[in-house]
Each structure stands twice: as structure tokens, then as C-alpha cells.
Design an enzyme around this catalytic site. Sequence first.
Site, PDB file in Angstrom:
ATOM      1  N   LEU A  45       0.716 -17.859 -10.779  1.00  0.00           N
ATOM      2  CA  LEU A  45       0.193 -16.721 -11.526  1.00  0.00           C
ATOM      3  C   LEU A  45      -0.770 -15.892 -10.686  1.00  0.00           C
ATOM      4  O   LEU A  45      -0.951 -14.704 -10.940  1.00  0.00           O
ATOM      5  CB  LEU A  45      -0.531 -17.196 -12.786  1.00  0.00           C
ATOM      6  CG  LEU A  45       0.331 -17.800 -13.899  1.00  0.00           C
ATOM      7  CD1 LEU A  45      -0.541 -18.273 -15.045  1.00  0.00           C
ATOM      8  CD2 LEU A  45       1.360 -16.782 -14.396  1.00  0.00           C
ATOM      9  N   GLY A  46      -1.418 -16.511  -9.727  1.00  0.00           N
ATOM     10  CA  GLY A  46      -2.388 -15.793  -8.909  1.00  0.00           C
ATOM     11  C   GLY A  46      -3.198 -16.775  -8.092  1.00  0.00           C
ATOM     12  O   GLY A  46      -3.035 -17.991  -8.191  1.00  0.00           O
ATOM     13  N   ALA A  47      -4.089 -16.223  -7.275  1.00  0.00           N
ATOM     14  CA  ALA A  47      -4.939 -17.045  -6.436  1.00  0.00           C
ATOM     15  C   ALA A  47      -6.284 -16.366  -6.284  1.00  0.00           C
ATOM     16  O   ALA A  47      -6.410 -15.154  -6.466  1.00  0.00           O
ATOM     17  CB  ALA A  47      -4.295 -17.266  -5.070  1.00  0.00           C
ATOM     18  N   GLY A  48      -7.305 -17.145  -5.969  1.00  0.00           N
ATOM     19  CA  GLY A  48      -8.643 -16.605  -5.766  1.00  0.00           C
ATOM     20  C   GLY A  48      -9.430 -17.500  -4.849  1.00  0.00           C
ATOM     21  O   GLY A  48      -8.896 -18.424  -4.231  1.00  0.00           O
ATOM     22  N   MET A  54     -11.437 -19.747  -5.605  1.00  0.00           N
ATOM     23  CA  MET A  54     -11.560 -21.109  -6.095  1.00  0.00           C
ATOM     24  C   MET A  54     -10.290 -21.931  -5.902  1.00  0.00           C
ATOM     25  O   MET A  54     -10.350 -23.143  -5.772  1.00  0.00           O
ATOM     26  CB  MET A  54     -11.919 -21.094  -7.581  1.00  0.00           C
ATOM     27  CG  MET A  54     -13.273 -20.487  -7.885  1.00  0.00           C
ATOM     28  SD  MET A  54     -14.599 -21.442  -7.166  1.00  0.00           S
ATOM     29  CE  MET A  54     -14.333 -23.003  -7.986  1.00  0.00           C
ATOM     30  N   VAL A  76      -3.635 -20.601  -9.128  1.00  0.00           N
ATOM     31  CA  VAL A  76      -3.374 -20.677 -10.562  1.00  0.00           C
ATOM     32  C   VAL A  76      -1.872 -20.703 -10.795  1.00  0.00           C
ATOM     33  O   VAL A  76      -1.127 -19.901 -10.218  1.00  0.00           O
ATOM     34  CB  VAL A  76      -3.997 -19.486 -11.320  1.00  0.00           C
ATOM     35  CG1 VAL A  76      -3.835 -19.670 -12.830  1.00  0.00           C
ATOM     36  CG2 VAL A  76      -5.469 -19.336 -10.963  1.00  0.00           C
ATOM     37  N   ASP A 126     -19.557 -15.609 -13.158  1.00  0.00           N
ATOM     38  CA  ASP A 126     -18.644 -14.806 -12.331  1.00  0.00           C
ATOM     39  C   ASP A 126     -17.790 -13.899 -13.211  1.00  0.00           C
ATOM     40  O   ASP A 126     -16.596 -13.770 -13.015  1.00  0.00           O
ATOM     41  CB  ASP A 126     -17.759 -15.715 -11.482  1.00  0.00           C
ATOM     42  CG  ASP A 126     -17.018 -14.943 -10.383  1.00  0.00           C
ATOM     43  OD1 ASP A 126     -17.516 -13.871  -9.983  1.00  0.00           O
ATOM     44  OD2 ASP A 126     -15.947 -15.397  -9.933  1.00  0.00           O
TER      45      ASP A 126
END
Length: 365
Positions: free
Chosen positions: A18-21, A23, A26, A133
Site C-alpha cells: 500500500l505504501g512505504a515511509g 517507519m 505497509v 506525527d
Amino acid sequence: MRDDDPQTIGAYTLVCRLGAGGMGQVYLAESPAGQQVAVKVIKPSVLDEDSRARFLPEVDNLKTVYEPFIASFVAADAQAERPWPAVEYVAGPDLPAFVTERGPLPLVETASLGALLAEGLGTVHEAGLLHHDLKPQNILLAPHGPKVIDFGLAVLAERRSVLTATGWVVGSVLCMPPEQARGEHHLSPVADVYALGAVLLYAATGHYPYTGPSRQAVALKIEDPDTPPGLSGLPPRLEPLISAMLALDPVARPALVEVTAELVQVMAEQGLTAVQAKRRLTDLTAGTAPAEPPVLPRTTGLPNGWTGYTPTVVDAACGVFIAPRIAERPTEERRVAEQGQTRYPPGAPLDCGRLGADGHAPLPP
């Protein structure tokens, strides 16, 4: 999914990224009974024993939060080799995706968004949690209202590397309050009030309070009492409230209940109740979200070069659309027209992340 992605996390089967960041990664995942959740797998680089120990009480607190505008906690494992929390899957774009595609929110819709988020944050604060955050990327526009995500991860983001070796703060500095930008550990609920003010400014204008060529440059502006936040493009009616929320001094910021009351007053001045304003917000954003969680394509090798397609829906997070289609044998004409290829190995897998104009997945080399 990539070859190095795990197939399962706990009891959940991973379906797609779904995505990445900063942390971690996902994933969309499914429980054995078919419940779809978002699972964030934490990077080893942000972990130590202290952060794991801090994560446990955060998880316990999250279990007590039942708020319609906060993504519901489902499960977590702080003791896994790579800790992970799972929350409800929210079918909808994040705020930056909407603003980029459709432009900033009008006055009433911004007021409704802010009031709903303030109310949700208040509930979480009552449970003893801060977000730490809050940013536009953590606001998802679900069909029935906004959802805040990534609660409970702040203790992992805080941990041993709050400051880099050069003394600069690690985090999403564009929405960060001055006290957090200075590296203070013991924050109060008004830290989230500041971040919410930055989110609302972005929602109404498409820009943040402070910008700069680097994280360090932005952090310096945030802490400088002689550099006021940039409010250009903000509706005049919202300027006093947003200015107060972005106050340098935490004591000068309003409480969340005051924020909610002021935004409800903005809606009333436009002749709308809070319920009517919320309906206008969801009507505006509903067209950008799928009606239901995605059912991703499951392609398998079929004999003699046949390909199978499974119905699915548009999903902003996965970027996938495949129209319902029965299995079919690709023709020589289609092979040449789409990719100029003359060979199609029997049983070869399809790349469902890239689609042709007719909704077909491209043929492999």
C-alpha cells in the site's frame, strides 16, 4: 508484491503493497476469515529494546480507542523480529493525493474536516496517547469521513534516534511544532493541535506553514520567533484560528474542544449544521475512493498461453484496475500491437501492476 516481501505476517496473508515511509512498509493483508487490514512492518533500523517496551503500552491504549475518525486498531506483535501493528483498511486517498488531483478544500469542507479530526484526536488524547506525527499523509479520506492513521507508532519514531549525529530532528518536519523540532521528548496534547493547524492550512491552500530547501532550513524557520507561518491563500475567516493553532508558544494554542467549537461556528455562519457540512465534505471526496476494498487479481499460468483476469476495482493505494474479463487466448495480432512480441511462453505470469489501454495486463517478454 516483490520477491523479497513476506507472504504472511502473523495470521495475515499479505496481498499487495500500500505504501512505504520512514517507519516501514505497509501492506494490504487478509485475515483467515477474509477481513482486510493494513499492516505496517517496522524497519529494523528504528528498533531497540527500549522502543519495543514502549510500543507495548501504546498498543494497550490503542485497544481502548473507538472513534469513527480514527483507523481502528486490530492487532499487533511488538515481540516479532520485525514488530507490526494492523489497523482497519481504509478505502480512500490520503489528503495530499486529493489536493494534488482536485485542489484545496473550500471553506466549509475545510472546517468540517478540522472539526471531525479535532474531535477524533480529543478521544485519543483522553486515552493517554499523542500522535506526534500528524500530517496530511496520515489523513485518509474515507467514504464516510476522514480517518487518522499511524497512531501508536510515535514511540518507535521517538526512540534512540530522535536527533541525528548533526543534531537535527528526525521526523515529518513540515507539520512539526517548535518544541518537537527542538528535540523535546515530553510533549503535550497541544503538539497535535499545532500539527492539526498545519494539516488544515495544507487542506485549504495546498502548502505548509514553512517551506525550505532542506529539513534543517524548515526546522530553523519553525523555531524562529521572527518568522511567522505562511498563511497565503487561507480563507480570511480561518486565519485567526489557524494562527493560534500554529503559535510558537504551546500555552498560546487553543485546546481541541475550542478548535471544534470555532470550526462549527464557521459552518453555522455559512448556514450549515455540522452534519450538513460533513455531508458536503464526503460528497466532495467520495468520488476519489473505491466503494469497497480491492479484490486484487490472482493470475496463474494457464495452458497454451491463455491468460485469466479476475474482477477488481480502482484503488488509489494499489493503483490497480482490471475490468472483469473471462480467460482468453492472446492473439498474434494483440501480441504484436501491444509489445511487438512474437513469443509468449505458456504459463508465464502476468505483471498486473502495468496495464494496457484496454485494461489488459501487458504480456511478458
